[in-house]
Design an enzyme around this catalytic site. Sequence first.
Site, PDB file in Angstrom:
ATOM      1  N   GLU A  65     -73.751  26.304  19.329  1.00 47.37           N
ATOM      2  CA  GLU A  65     -74.226  25.036  19.900  1.00 47.37           C
ATOM      3  C   GLU A  65     -74.299  23.941  18.858  1.00 47.37           C
ATOM      4  OE1 GLU A  65     -77.952  25.528  21.952  1.00 47.37           O
ATOM      5  OE2 GLU A  65     -77.047  26.705  23.567  1.00 47.37           O
ATOM      6  N   GLU A  77     -73.729  31.289  27.381  1.00 48.87           N
ATOM      7  CA  GLU A  77     -75.187  31.409  27.287  1.00 48.87           C
ATOM      8  C   GLU A  77     -75.861  30.712  28.442  1.00 48.87           C
ATOM      9  OE1 GLU A  77     -76.890  31.049  23.060  1.00 48.87           O
ATOM     10  OE2 GLU A  77     -78.329  29.933  24.279  1.00 48.87           O
TER      11      GLU A  77
END
Length: 339
Positions: free
Chosen positions: A178, A265
């Site tokens: 991320e 995710e």
Amino acid sequence: MENKKRGFVFVLILSLLAGIFSGVKEPGARAASQTPVKQHGRLAVKGTKLVDKNGKAFQLKGVSSHGINWDVGEPFVNEKALKTLRDKWGVNCFRVAMYTEDYNGYCVTDKDSQKKLLKTIDIAVTAAKKLGIYVIIDWHVLNDATPKKYQKQAKSFFKTVAKKYGAYENVLFEICNEPNGGASWKDIKSYANAVIPIIREYSKNIIVVGTPTWSQDVDVAAKSPIKKQKNIMYTVHFYAATHQESYREKVKTAVKAGLPVICTEFSACEASGNGNYNFTSAKKWLDLLDSLDISYVCWSLSNKNEAASLLKASCKKTGGFTTSDLSKMGKWLVKQYTS
Ligand code: IDC
């Protein structure tokens, strides 16, 4: 009945019984002969879709470890746990998440810990190969914000793992979990263009690239995808209590623009990994992803006392979980994956 006839009937019954019993295999043996990887083989990208060895759209339904650099993550990475996930949870993919900068992360820890982290990845990959499930090796950029910060380390790490596992059919590489903060799509692309060729020396497998703003901006990536590379996917992450309709719109926009999207995710809780669940929003997400054949992986296989954990905090087992070991989130997920 004459003796001859009686003998014939006896042999007939015996062969019928033998036929019936040869079809009744021990459950483990049956699972092994029909594993997801045996059925679907090496995955590739075709248009916007992930496809299997027959070129048919294929969806990964996975579970992610917590960070293997923490003791709430590492103990659950073992063959027994992964077997339970495959056989009881409907999971065909395991993501092994290794933080890069957060506590004991690969780029901020000592050589011995680095070796231990590589060993845990090896346990995950070896178990996944044996069980015939897919495995994503995740370079878990978070606190470091931009993947450019540890690009040198990433190149060396991916060289090591691609050399070791790149020929396996079941391995996928996620090169930056991320990106966030000031990390722009341009920065991420520059990083991806440095790391992808290194993996490609050893592997043609799927490579997953993170997107800006904690892997939310797939719409931004769609405007300028990575060029001249095959089997690249772009990840969107969602925490359903925080990320709702406007984030789902980003996925629709990206796919419409032709981007191959994957979700490596998600959880039904808030982006903090804690707080409330929103199962209505989570179901909307999964319905959308199903409708587009987009794969998804749930965060996380842990007993840490937080909402995202799939196990109860009181669960002391590291494998062989039963329903009573599952958190509310865990129960919900298993229901989604098995019904
Ligand atoms: C969280 C963990 C938490 C840990 C924290 C570290 O659940 O136990 O203390 O990281 O910063 C993400 C990240 C993922 C986060 C998760 C929940 O990829 O690492 O895990 N999350 O906050 N993105 C959105 C949410």
